[in-house]
Scaffold this active site. Sequence first.
Site, PDB file in Angstrom:
ATOM      1  N   CYS A 334      -5.507  19.996  24.486  1.00  0.00           N
ATOM      2  CA  CYS A 334      -5.232  20.164  25.925  1.00  0.00           C
ATOM      3  C   CYS A 334      -3.901  20.862  26.236  1.00  0.00           C
ATOM      4  O   CYS A 334      -3.893  21.808  27.027  1.00  0.00           O
ATOM      5  CB  CYS A 334      -5.261  18.833  26.667  1.00  0.00           C
ATOM      6  SG  CYS A 334      -6.171  17.543  25.882  1.00  0.00           S
ATOM      7  N   ARG A 363      -4.373  13.475  13.652  1.00  0.00           N
ATOM      8  CA  ARG A 363      -4.122  12.161  14.245  1.00  0.00           C
ATOM      9  C   ARG A 363      -3.816  11.194  13.129  1.00  0.00           C
ATOM     10  O   ARG A 363      -4.446  11.220  12.075  1.00  0.00           O
ATOM     11  CB  ARG A 363      -5.343  11.669  15.028  1.00  0.00           C
ATOM     12  CG  ARG A 363      -5.580  12.493  16.262  1.00  0.00           C
ATOM     13  CD  ARG A 363      -6.717  11.971  17.100  1.00  0.00           C
ATOM     14  NE  ARG A 363      -7.111  12.995  18.064  1.00  0.00           N
ATOM     15  CZ  ARG A 363      -8.183  12.918  18.842  1.00  0.00           C
ATOM     16  NH1 ARG A 363      -8.968  11.880  18.778  1.00  0.00           N
ATOM     17  NH2 ARG A 363      -8.462  13.895  19.688  1.00  0.00           N
ATOM     18  N   GLN A 381     -12.436  20.362  16.331  1.00  0.00           N
ATOM     19  CA  GLN A 381     -13.459  20.048  17.327  1.00  0.00           C
ATOM     20  C   GLN A 381     -14.052  21.312  17.928  1.00  0.00           C
ATOM     21  O   GLN A 381     -13.379  22.340  17.984  1.00  0.00           O
ATOM     22  CB  GLN A 381     -12.847  19.266  18.492  1.00  0.00           C
ATOM     23  CG  GLN A 381     -12.357  17.889  18.139  1.00  0.00           C
ATOM     24  CD  GLN A 381     -11.751  17.188  19.340  1.00  0.00           C
ATOM     25  OE1 GLN A 381     -11.131  17.824  20.180  1.00  0.00           O
ATOM     26  NE2 GLN A 381     -11.938  15.883  19.419  1.00  0.00           N
ATOM     27  N   ASP A 383     -14.028  22.345  20.832  1.00  0.00           N
ATOM     28  CA  ASP A 383     -13.295  21.909  22.014  1.00  0.00           C
ATOM     29  C   ASP A 383     -13.201  23.022  23.056  1.00  0.00           C
ATOM     30  O   ASP A 383     -13.148  24.197  22.710  1.00  0.00           O
ATOM     31  CB  ASP A 383     -11.877  21.528  21.570  1.00  0.00           C
ATOM     32  CG  ASP A 383     -11.199  20.593  22.553  1.00  0.00           C
ATOM     33  OD1 ASP A 383     -11.866  20.155  23.506  1.00  0.00           O
ATOM     34  OD2 ASP A 383     -10.008  20.308  22.353  1.00  0.00           O
ATOM     35  N   HIS A 385     -11.571  23.696  27.364  1.00  0.00           N
ATOM     36  CA  HIS A 385     -11.026  23.212  28.632  1.00  0.00           C
ATOM     37  C   HIS A 385     -11.480  24.165  29.724  1.00  0.00           C
ATOM     38  O   HIS A 385     -11.283  25.372  29.608  1.00  0.00           O
ATOM     39  CB  HIS A 385      -9.503  23.129  28.554  1.00  0.00           C
ATOM     40  CG  HIS A 385      -9.070  22.043  27.615  1.00  0.00           C
ATOM     41  ND1 HIS A 385      -8.962  22.244  26.257  1.00  0.00           N
ATOM     42  CD2 HIS A 385      -8.796  20.738  27.843  1.00  0.00           C
ATOM     43  CE1 HIS A 385      -8.622  21.099  25.689  1.00  0.00           C
ATOM     44  NE2 HIS A 385      -8.516  20.174  26.610  1.00  0.00           N
ATOM     45  N   LYS A 464     -14.510   9.526  31.637  1.00  0.00           N
ATOM     46  CA  LYS A 464     -15.219  10.441  30.745  1.00  0.00           C
ATOM     47  C   LYS A 464     -16.665  10.030  30.547  1.00  0.00           C
ATOM     48  O   LYS A 464     -17.032   8.880  30.775  1.00  0.00           O
ATOM     49  CB  LYS A 464     -14.519  10.514  29.408  1.00  0.00           C
ATOM     50  CG  LYS A 464     -14.325   9.161  28.765  1.00  0.00           C
ATOM     51  CD  LYS A 464     -13.600   9.276  27.429  1.00  0.00           C
ATOM     52  CE  LYS A 464     -13.433   7.889  26.838  1.00  0.00           C
ATOM     53  NZ  LYS A 464     -13.143   7.879  25.433  1.00  0.00           N
ATOM     54  N   HIS A 510     -12.289  18.612  30.286  1.00  0.00           N
ATOM     55  CA  HIS A 510     -12.090  18.660  28.827  1.00  0.00           C
ATOM     56  C   HIS A 510     -13.453  18.338  28.235  1.00  0.00           C
ATOM     57  O   HIS A 510     -14.065  17.352  28.651  1.00  0.00           O
ATOM     58  CB  HIS A 510     -11.148  17.565  28.329  1.00  0.00           C
ATOM     59  CG  HIS A 510      -9.824  17.467  29.005  1.00  0.00           C
ATOM     60  ND1 HIS A 510      -8.646  17.675  28.336  1.00  0.00           N
ATOM     61  CD2 HIS A 510      -9.490  17.149  30.282  1.00  0.00           C
ATOM     62  CE1 HIS A 510      -7.640  17.480  29.174  1.00  0.00           C
ATOM     63  NE2 HIS A 510      -8.115  17.170  30.351  1.00  0.00           N
TER      64      HIS A 510
END
Length: 638
Positions: A334, A363, A381, A383, A385, A464, A510
């Site tokens: 993000c 992480r 990911q 991923d 946005h 979410k 997201h």
Amino acid sequence: MTEPTVIRVRFPDGMEDFFPAGTLAAEALSKWNPAQSGSSLAALWNGFPVDLTFRLAADGAVAPLTFEDRAGREILEHSSAHLVAKGLVETVPDARPTHGPPTEEGFYYDFDVRPLTPGDLDGVRSAMARSIRAREPFVRRELSRSDAEKLFASNPHKLRYLADTPEGETISVYDTGTFTDLCRGPHVPSTEWLEGVHILGFSAITQEDSSARPLQRIRGVGFPTRTQLDEYLKMRKEAEARDHRVVGPKLELFTFVDEAPGFPIWLPNGMIVVHELEKFVREHLAAAGYQEIRTPLMFAQSVYETSGHWEHYRDDMFLTEVEGRTYGWKPMNCPGSMLIFRSRARSYRELPMRLAEFAPLHRFEASGTLHGLTRVREFVQDDAHIFVTEEQAEGEIRTLLAWIERAFSTFRLEWSCELSTRPAKFLGEKEVWDKAEATLERVLKSSGVKYRVAAGEGGFYAPKIDIHIRDSLGRPWQTGTIQLDYQMPIRFGLAYQGPDGQLHTPVVVHRTILGTWERFLGVLLEHVAGRLPPWLAPLQVQVLPVTDRHAAAASGLVEELRAQGIRAGAVGTEESIAKRVRNAEVQRLPYIVVLGDKEIADGSVTLRLRGSRETRSLSRPELLAYVTEKVRKREFDP
Ligand SMILES: [Zn+2]
Ligand SMILES: [Zn+2]
């Protein structure tokens, strides 16, 4: 103030009814839905789990909890843990129970006791069976702190939990027969519910104070019926055979080393699979109007202070000191996307702006929780946005649900959604959260998607939709997530110029759909038992010449296949044809093609389909057309 004598109770379907104050949760539920009341093991009272014997004292909402609800399952697992503790105390009287929480798979209970033996477990099993036969109720008692301290005077662990309980919080115990445990509850009504309890094993656990003797942990699973337990044990055995930690290295997809725990090492075969997955996703991104970006793996602390990660997520991040400045390895993409949006003035004409990023994320997961590819410290990911105006959010999420359906059906995975709402610790205004939650729920409802609500389980910055898949063994896995975020754009000071010439704050969606390549591939390998669909298989066609005489024809066929973009290879004739076929089957290769005298004479090939003894005779052009079609359409075969 006088207590009400009649209370108004609301049920999940919106029905309302009046009851005398003090009515049991069970009584209200069985009046509302007599047919279903036998399946409730506890209840939700205004969103909080309570015993069925809980007395409703004021107006509020009640809902049933069954084993199918996560909270219900956890109650049954934790009740099973109490039963194990009861059994162990009856078998080894000086055992001191410490704590016994539910886990993802079932439950455990840790005991301060001499090292256990398999014989002790037999004792525990008999004691549990006796208690189940006796149908002993779980009875809640609330008591004063001093009475509780007297009750647990001989157990320093329970005394410590008591000392940690804040002043003013109710202290409760649960009695099951002659066994009493300090516990907030709730519990199943009686041990009758624990017919499907099963001890999986035991192990020693080092205490925080390492000079103290290790605790003995008994692990188990609980189900409401024996039949459900038997099904689970059967599935577990099959799951062990499919374990991706065994299958993956065997297929030379990935490996791990002790020097980098939790960091997957991708082998050449694994990279092929990852690239195919990326290609699959990128085709969708291109068609759906995404742009791909790449932002730094590390940012200085201040960026995470802005995003809120520093306050809420720091303990899960890897940190690095450089020139006296603290940097964090990004745990999510993000912040980078926010900085790109902010990098110049933006107009409403650029929205929706869809930025995708496939960067490695880090992480910190405790070493004890790492598990093959499904729990790692470094991952990528699918991923993205999506920056939108408030009005555009709903349409974007609707489009995403269509992609989710297409994506998971490609892998023959069933999916459903969970709407996770505002947690206790959250950023921003309650009203804004309500609005975001309502938008998500509206899309789910109108799309006809299967979903349930997980109250209080949203991320700290946004509600979410979590995507859950179910594999071929019926096991649930969480993969992707869609978050509707009003907070981060404000924190980063994002703005776009609207048609009115004024500056407005965008909203950010997201979203990651397959989740991480790592976890998804781990789940997929177990789902298909290593038999990847042809489009994902590192080697798609293995050509086997029967003898040396046929080797030249075999390499000619390999070249022809490769020219069509098919991953093909030939194996020499050092080993017998039967042995080579067997090896190819062990490698789970989709297509094995045999070339001998007969085939060369009539220009054909013999194709063996994976997992069957069936062979087919095809001409070379037929073979090429067949394989390229299966790969292009991303079909399973078989
Ligand atoms: Zn308990
Ligand atoms: Zn994000």
